[in-house]
Design a protein around this motif. Structure first.
Motif, short mmCIF file in Angstrom:
data_model
loop_
_atom_site.label_atom_id
_atom_site.label_comp_id
_atom_site.label_asym_id
_atom_site.label_seq_id
_atom_site.Cartn_x
_atom_site.Cartn_y
_atom_site.Cartn_z
N GLY A 39 0.87 -1.17 0.00
CA GLY A 39 0.00 0.00 0.00
C GLY A 39 0.90 1.22 0.00
O GLY A 39 1.87 1.27 -0.76
N THR A 40 0.64 2.14 0.91
CA THR A 40 1.50 3.32 1.02
C THR A 40 2.50 3.11 2.15
O THR A 40 2.15 2.55 3.20
N ALA A 41 3.73 3.57 1.93
CA ALA A 41 4.77 3.38 2.95
C ALA A 41 5.58 4.65 3.13
O ALA A 41 5.79 5.41 2.18
N LEU A 42 6.03 4.85 4.35
CA LEU A 42 6.96 5.95 4.67
C LEU A 42 8.23 5.31 5.23
O LEU A 42 8.16 4.51 6.16
N ASP A 43 9.39 5.66 4.63
CA ASP A 43 10.67 5.22 5.18
C ASP A 43 11.37 6.47 5.73
O ASP A 43 11.77 7.35 4.97
N ALA A 44 11.49 6.56 7.04
CA ALA A 44 12.02 7.75 7.70
C ALA A 44 13.51 7.57 7.95
O ALA A 44 13.92 6.68 8.69
N GLY A 45 14.33 8.44 7.33
CA GLY A 45 15.78 8.29 7.43
C GLY A 45 16.25 7.23 6.46
O GLY A 45 16.94 6.28 6.81
N CYS A 46 15.89 7.42 5.18
CA CYS A 46 16.04 6.35 4.17
C CYS A 46 17.47 6.15 3.69
O CYS A 46 17.75 5.17 3.02
N GLY A 47 18.38 7.08 4.02
CA GLY A 47 19.75 6.95 3.53
C GLY A 47 19.78 6.85 2.01
O GLY A 47 19.12 7.63 1.31
N GLU A 48 20.51 5.88 1.51
CA GLU A 48 20.66 5.74 0.07
C GLU A 48 19.56 4.90 -0.58
O GLU A 48 19.64 4.54 -1.75
N GLY A 49 18.54 4.57 0.19
CA GLY A 49 17.29 4.12 -0.41
C GLY A 49 17.12 2.63 -0.63
O GLY A 49 16.14 2.23 -1.26
N ALA A 50 18.00 1.79 -0.10
CA ALA A 50 17.87 0.35 -0.39
C ALA A 50 16.51 -0.20 0.06
O ALA A 50 15.91 -1.02 -0.65
N GLU A 51 16.02 0.27 1.21
CA GLU A 51 14.74 -0.25 1.72
C GLU A 51 13.57 0.32 0.91
O GLU A 51 12.64 -0.41 0.55
N ALA A 52 13.64 1.62 0.60
CA ALA A 52 12.56 2.24 -0.19
C ALA A 52 12.46 1.58 -1.56
O ALA A 52 11.36 1.31 -2.07
N ILE A 53 13.61 1.31 -2.15
CA ILE A 53 13.63 0.71 -3.50
C ILE A 53 13.08 -0.73 -3.43
O ILE A 53 12.31 -1.16 -4.29
N TRP A 54 13.45 -1.45 -2.39
CA TRP A 54 12.94 -2.82 -2.24
C TRP A 54 11.42 -2.80 -2.07
O TRP A 54 10.69 -3.58 -2.70
N LEU A 55 10.93 -1.88 -1.25
CA LEU A 55 9.48 -1.79 -1.04
C LEU A 55 8.78 -1.43 -2.36
O LEU A 55 7.76 -2.03 -2.71
N ALA A 56 9.33 -0.46 -3.07
CA ALA A 56 8.70 -0.04 -4.34
C ALA A 56 8.69 -1.19 -5.34
O ALA A 56 7.71 -1.38 -6.06
N ALA A 57 9.75 -1.97 -5.36
CA ALA A 57 9.80 -3.11 -6.29
C ALA A 57 8.73 -4.13 -5.95
O ALA A 57 8.30 -4.90 -6.81
N ARG A 58 8.30 -4.14 -4.69
CA ARG A 58 7.24 -5.07 -4.29
C ARG A 58 5.85 -4.47 -4.45
O ARG A 58 4.85 -5.09 -4.06
N GLY A 59 5.80 -3.23 -4.93
CA GLY A 59 4.51 -2.64 -5.23
C GLY A 59 4.06 -1.54 -4.27
O GLY A 59 2.99 -0.96 -4.44
N TRP A 60 4.91 -1.24 -3.26
CA TRP A 60 4.54 -0.16 -2.34
C TRP A 60 4.75 1.20 -3.00
O TRP A 60 5.68 1.38 -3.80
N GLN A 61 3.88 2.14 -2.64
CA GLN A 61 4.03 3.54 -3.04
C GLN A 61 4.74 4.22 -1.88
O GLN A 61 4.17 4.34 -0.80
N VAL A 62 5.99 4.63 -2.08
CA VAL A 62 6.85 4.97 -0.95
C VAL A 62 7.16 6.46 -0.89
O VAL A 62 7.49 7.08 -1.91
N THR A 63 7.08 7.02 0.31
CA THR A 63 7.66 8.33 0.59
C THR A 63 8.91 8.08 1.42
O THR A 63 8.84 7.42 2.46
N ALA A 64 10.06 8.55 0.92
CA ALA A 64 11.34 8.26 1.58
C ALA A 64 11.98 9.58 1.98
O ALA A 64 12.20 10.45 1.14
N VAL A 65 12.26 9.73 3.27
CA VAL A 65 12.68 11.02 3.83
C VAL A 65 14.07 10.90 4.42
O VAL A 65 14.38 9.92 5.11
N ASP A 66 14.90 11.90 4.16
CA ASP A 66 16.21 11.95 4.81
C ASP A 66 16.65 13.41 4.91
O ASP A 66 16.22 14.25 4.12
#
Ligand SMILES: C[S@@+](CC[C@H](N)C(=O)[O-])C[C@H]1O[C@@H](n2cnc3c(N)ncnc32)[C@H](O)[C@@H]1O
Length: 217
Positions: A39-66
């Protein structure tokens, strides 16, 4: 914010260097969210984005903040390398989590890994929790106090190391189900390994705090 973990510290850490490309996502994120419906996800303190990118690849709509623009620059480029579909599912945002308040009850998943703005740990946990939608999941991963280095004063690392129970204490038991609140092992990945701040090399076992909670519908 302490000198050690200022915006300049993080900008400098990511400047001209990238550790995020190709590194696997955080194992606790994978373990705790693989079975969730995207669904929708927020990654707080995403750094270089490995987690946000993994979530997006699984279909999540991600807001990634750093806070660090240099981290977000690397993250954007890693996301582009993962393809338009993945990149198109991620909104990268620069914000200081010491004061930033995400929209209330907005995200099906709010996660944060090894992020510890000085003097605002409880406040950050409370603000992140408030952003979880009814039925949604809060996942906070951090450094467990058992990984404190000898000789470093408690005060200096108070915000860096914490237990899952300390995070769970900010959650209203009438509104939250605690799914997991524990310390878990993880092998260190190298001298500048994932989430270990370069304090540990290969062969060490790291102890992470994992708090997973579900906002009751
Ligand atoms: C130890 S790194 C962890 C990065 C990533 N979550 C991971 O697991 O690899 C901490 C991250 O938090 C970010 N950060 C630190 N203080 C912050 C703040 N006040 N607001 C937003 N981000 C912050 C840093 O720029 C850095 O990317």
């Amino acid at each position: 914010m302490t000198e050690e973990f200022s915006k300049a510290y993080w900008e400098d850490r990511y400047h001209g260097h990238t550790a995020g490309h190709g590194r696997p996502p955080n194992p606790h994120l994978v373990a705790e969210t693989s079975a969730l419906t995207p669904g929708t996800a927020l990654d707080a303190g995403c750094g270089e984005g490995a987690e946000a990118i993994w979530l997006a690849a699984r279909g999540w709509q991600v807001t990634a903040v750093d806070i660090a623009e240099s981290a977000l620059r690397h993250a954007r480029s890693h996301a582009q390398a993962a393809g338009e579909t993945v990149a198109g599912r991620i909104e990268w945002r620069r914000a200081d989590l010491s004061g930033w308040t995400p929209p209330a009850q907005r995200y099906d998943l709010v996660c944060s890994h090894y992020v510890h703005p000085a003097a605002s740990r409880e406040s950050l946990a409370a603000r992140l929790a408030a952003a979880v939608a009814p039925g949604g999941t809060l996942l906070i991963v951090g450094h467990h106090p058992s990984d404190r280095r000898p000789g470093v004063s408690d005060a200096a690392v108070r915000d860096v190391h914490f237990t899952a129970d300390e995070v769970a204490a900010v959650l209203d038991p009438d509104q939250w189900e605690i799914v997991a609140a524990e310390s878990r092992h993880r092998p260190a990945t190298g001298p500048d390994g994932h989430g270990d701040h370069g304090h540990h090399g290969h062969g060490h076992t790291l102890h992470d705090t994992v708090l997973r909670a579900r906002r009751l519908p």
